[in-house]
Every structure is written in structure tokens, then in C-alpha cells.
Design a protein around this motif. Structure first.
Motif, PDB file in Angstrom:
ATOM      1  N   ILE A  44      39.726  22.343 -13.077  1.00 39.49           N
ATOM      2  CA  ILE A  44      39.993  23.597 -12.381  1.00 39.49           C
ATOM      3  C   ILE A  44      40.542  23.252 -10.999  1.00 39.49           C
ATOM      4  O   ILE A  44      39.840  22.660 -10.188  1.00 39.49           O
ATOM      5  N   PRO A  45      41.787  23.598 -10.714  1.00 37.72           N
ATOM      6  CA  PRO A  45      42.371  23.220  -9.425  1.00 37.72           C
ATOM      7  C   PRO A  45      41.777  24.030  -8.280  1.00 37.72           C
ATOM      8  O   PRO A  45      41.300  25.148  -8.466  1.00 37.72           O
ATOM      9  N   ALA A  46      41.814  23.430  -7.106  1.00 35.47           N
ATOM     10  CA  ALA A  46      41.348  24.140  -5.917  1.00 35.47           C
ATOM     11  C   ALA A  46      42.345  25.250  -5.581  1.00 35.47           C
ATOM     12  O   ALA A  46      43.542  25.005  -5.461  1.00 35.47           O
ATOM     13  N   ASN A  80      49.157   9.255  -4.249  1.00 36.71           N
ATOM     14  CA  ASN A  80      48.701   8.951  -5.608  1.00 36.71           C
ATOM     15  C   ASN A  80      47.498   8.005  -5.594  1.00 36.71           C
ATOM     16  O   ASN A  80      47.478   6.985  -6.291  1.00 36.71           O
ATOM     17  N   LEU A  81      46.504   8.360  -4.788  1.00 33.06           N
ATOM     18  CA  LEU A  81      45.296   7.546  -4.666  1.00 33.06           C
ATOM     19  C   LEU A  81      44.100   8.195  -5.366  1.00 33.06           C
ATOM     20  O   LEU A  81      42.955   7.860  -5.088  1.00 33.06           O
ATOM     21  N   VAL A  82      44.386   9.123  -6.258  1.00 34.15           N
ATOM     22  CA  VAL A  82      43.314   9.826  -6.967  1.00 34.15           C
ATOM     23  C   VAL A  82      42.635   8.874  -7.945  1.00 34.15           C
ATOM     24  O   VAL A  82      43.305   8.212  -8.746  1.00 34.15           O
ATOM     25  N   THR A  83      41.323   8.770  -7.866  1.00 33.51           N
ATOM     26  CA  THR A  83      40.543   7.918  -8.768  1.00 33.51           C
ATOM     27  C   THR A  83      39.385   8.731  -9.337  1.00 33.51           C
ATOM     28  O   THR A  83      39.023   9.784  -8.804  1.00 33.51           O
ATOM     29  N   ASP A  84      38.806   8.210 -10.420  1.00 41.80           N
ATOM     30  CA  ASP A  84      37.637   8.876 -11.000  1.00 41.80           C
ATOM     31  C   ASP A  84      36.489   8.908  -9.995  1.00 41.80           C
ATOM     32  O   ASP A  84      35.750   9.883  -9.918  1.00 41.80           O
ATOM     33  N   PHE A  85      36.346   7.816  -9.239  1.00 40.16           N
ATOM     34  CA  PHE A  85      35.311   7.775  -8.209  1.00 40.16           C
ATOM     35  C   PHE A  85      35.516   8.892  -7.192  1.00 40.16           C
ATOM     36  O   PHE A  85      34.575   9.593  -6.811  1.00 40.16           O
ATOM     37  N   GLY A  86      36.753   9.051  -6.743  1.00 39.78           N
ATOM     38  CA  GLY A  86      37.040  10.082  -5.760  1.00 39.78           C
ATOM     39  C   GLY A  86      36.787  11.486  -6.285  1.00 39.78           C
ATOM     40  O   GLY A  86      36.288  12.347  -5.558  1.00 39.78           O
ATOM     41  N   LYS A  87      37.120  11.710  -7.558  1.00 39.01           N
ATOM     42  CA  LYS A  87      36.907  13.024  -8.152  1.00 39.01           C
ATOM     43  C   LYS A  87      35.431  13.402  -8.157  1.00 39.01           C
ATOM     44  O   LYS A  87      35.070  14.582  -8.040  1.00 39.01           O
ATOM     45  N   ILE A  88      34.569  12.392  -8.310  1.00 31.49           N
ATOM     46  CA  ILE A  88      33.126  12.649  -8.350  1.00 31.49           C
ATOM     47  C   ILE A  88      32.511  12.612  -6.960  1.00 31.49           C
ATOM     48  O   ILE A  88      31.744  13.494  -6.577  1.00 31.49           O
ATOM     49  N   VAL A 117      38.604  30.876 -19.116  1.00 27.50           N
ATOM     50  CA  VAL A 117      39.967  30.853 -19.669  1.00 27.50           C
ATOM     51  C   VAL A 117      40.346  29.434 -20.100  1.00 27.50           C
ATOM     52  O   VAL A 117      40.898  29.226 -21.186  1.00 27.50           O
ATOM     53  N   LEU A 118      40.040  28.453 -19.258  1.00 26.46           N
ATOM     54  CA  LEU A 118      40.377  27.061 -19.569  1.00 26.46           C
ATOM     55  C   LEU A 118      39.648  26.589 -20.819  1.00 26.46           C
ATOM     56  O   LEU A 118      40.232  25.919 -21.678  1.00 26.46           O
ATOM     57  N   ARG A 119      38.385  26.935 -20.938  1.00 25.89           N
ATOM     58  CA  ARG A 119      37.614  26.514 -22.109  1.00 25.89           C
ATOM     59  C   ARG A 119      38.144  27.174 -23.381  1.00 25.89           C
ATOM     60  O   ARG A 119      38.252  26.515 -24.419  1.00 25.89           O
ATOM     61  N   ARG A 120      38.488  28.455 -23.310  1.00 28.26           N
ATOM     62  CA  ARG A 120      39.021  29.144 -24.484  1.00 28.26           C
ATOM     63  C   ARG A 120      40.336  28.523 -24.926  1.00 28.26           C
ATOM     64  O   ARG A 120      40.567  28.307 -26.129  1.00 28.26           O
TER      65      ARG A 120
END
Length: 220
Positions: free
Chosen positions: A151-153, A92-100, A207-210
Motif C-alpha cells: 500500500i503506497p504512502a 534505488n536504496l530500497v531494501t527489505d530491511f528498510g521496508k521493515i 481493494v488490493l486484497r480482492r
């Protein structure tokens, strides 16, 4: 009386989250969370990019020894890519920095390798264009739908990454004979997976946007 100030005891005359310094404290916690092992590995991968380029292009870009060192740097970058994502999800080390930063680091090391190989004349420019065009397009798609979700990998995306890393790594090495032929076919597989998974990401984004827009309209 308990001798404890009302602010410390959670008195009813103060709204939750309105304590002085509340926002500052939350910001400090969020900032501290940036310095976790997953993000550090991502930053290591970013730092490796210029070193990898220098090694790959050293002595004109054709020296087998320098190419071997470049491959080692590329391999370390690919390994950290696997571990930082796994660690972030597991602990559970997911951060906004990591996502970018994580996708930026991935694109930087892969893009620099492809451009350098094409510049050296060892990889057709159209291959570099297809792979980089796909990666840039998917990045833009993620930002396009980010307000509706992530969008998941996919398994195909992971397989594509493995194929690209293997193929590019083989091109970084100064291979000859049957191994040179093998790397050609490995790159062909990587390009095919790049196109197929790219189209699938486009479908998922639409699909996600719709769904997101439908949900927003339903809430009004």
C-alpha cells in the motif's frame, strides 16, 4: 581452445545460477546493500528513541531545558524520517530491511513521545490511543496484504505525518499562553487526519486484497 575454463566462459553444461557459491555471492551482495545511507539514517532514528525518552522525562519531565533538548532529539528523528525515505527512492536504496525498520522507527519515536506526554498528564490518553491504535492497525493491514502488493504512502498520509510531528513536537516543548492553545488545535488536526487516512488505508487494503485474490484465481 581459449585456455579459459568452461565454468568461467559460461559453458552450456551448467545451468544459469548453478555455479558454486552463486547463492552465497547473491547473499553477500544483498547483505552489503543493507549498509546504505537510507538504512543508516533509519538506525540512527531507532537509537535516538531511548535518548529522547530520557531527555523528556529528565528531572520529573517538567524542566524546560531538558524538554528543549528532548525536542531537538525528536526533531532530528523527524528529519531523518524525511531524508531516509527520499534517499531510498531517489537512489534505488530500497531494501527489505528498510521496508521493515523504517515504519518501526517511526512508530517507536512517535509512540514513545505520545505515551510519555500522556503519562506526564499533558496529553489525553484517548489521543494517544487513537493515534497508536491507527498506526498499529495500518501496520497489521500492510502485513495482511503484503503477498498481494504494498500500500503506497498517500499524500494524505504524508500530511498526517507532518501534522502529527508538528503537534507532538509542540507538546514536547514547554509552551504556554497562545502557543499552548495553538498546539491544542494542531493536535486536533493531527487526530482528524489520523482517522481519515486510517479509513482510507483500510479501503485500499480491501481493494488490493480482492484484486490479488481475483488474480490468483484467474491463474489457476
Amino acid at each position: 581452445m581459449t585456455g579459459v575454463p568452461a565454468s568461467a566462459a559460461g559453458g552450456t553444461n551448467r545451468r544459469p545460477g548453478s555455479a558454486p557459491g552463486g547463492k552465497l555471492g547473491a547473499a553477500a551482495v544483498n547483505q552489503a546493500s543493507l549498509w546504505n545511507i537510507a538504512n543508516i539514517l533509519t538506525m540512527v532514528r531507532l537509537v535516538l528513541v531511548p535518548g529522547f525518552v530520557l531527555l523528556l522525562l529528565a528531572d520529573g519531565g517538567y524542566d524546560p531545558v531538558w524538554r528543549a533538548w528532548a525536542w531537538a532529539a525528536f526533531a532530528v528523528a523527524m528529519i531523518t524520517d524525511v531524508f531516509d525515505g527520499h534517499l531510498a527512492r531517489t537512489y534505488n536504496l530500497v531494501t527489505d530491511f528498510g521496508k521493515i525498520a523504517d515504519p518501526i522507527a517511526d512508530k517507536a519515536i512517535m509512540g514513545s513521545a505520545l505515551v510519555c506526554l500522556s503519562w506526564l498528564g499533558e496529553l489525553p490518553w484517548w489521543v494517544t490511543g487513537v493515534i497508536l491504535g491507527r498506526e498499529l492497525g495500518i501496520t497489521l493491514l500492510r502485513f495482511w496484504v503484503i503477498r498481494y502488493g504494498v500500500i503506497p504512502a498517500s499524500r494524505g498520509g504524508k500530511l498526517k505525518t507532518l501534522a502529527q510531528g508538528t503537534a507532538v513536537g509542540m507538546y514536547v516543548l514547554a509552551l504556554t499562553g497562545p502557543l499552548a492553545t495553538l498546539r491544542f488545535w494542531m493536535m486536533a488536526v493531527a487526530v482528524l487526519l489520523t482517522v481519515i487516512t486510517g479509513l482510507d488505508y483500510v479501503r485500499q487494503a480491501v481493494v488490493l486484497r480482492r484484486r490479488g485474490m481475483t488474480a490468483e484465481r484467474a491463474e489457476r
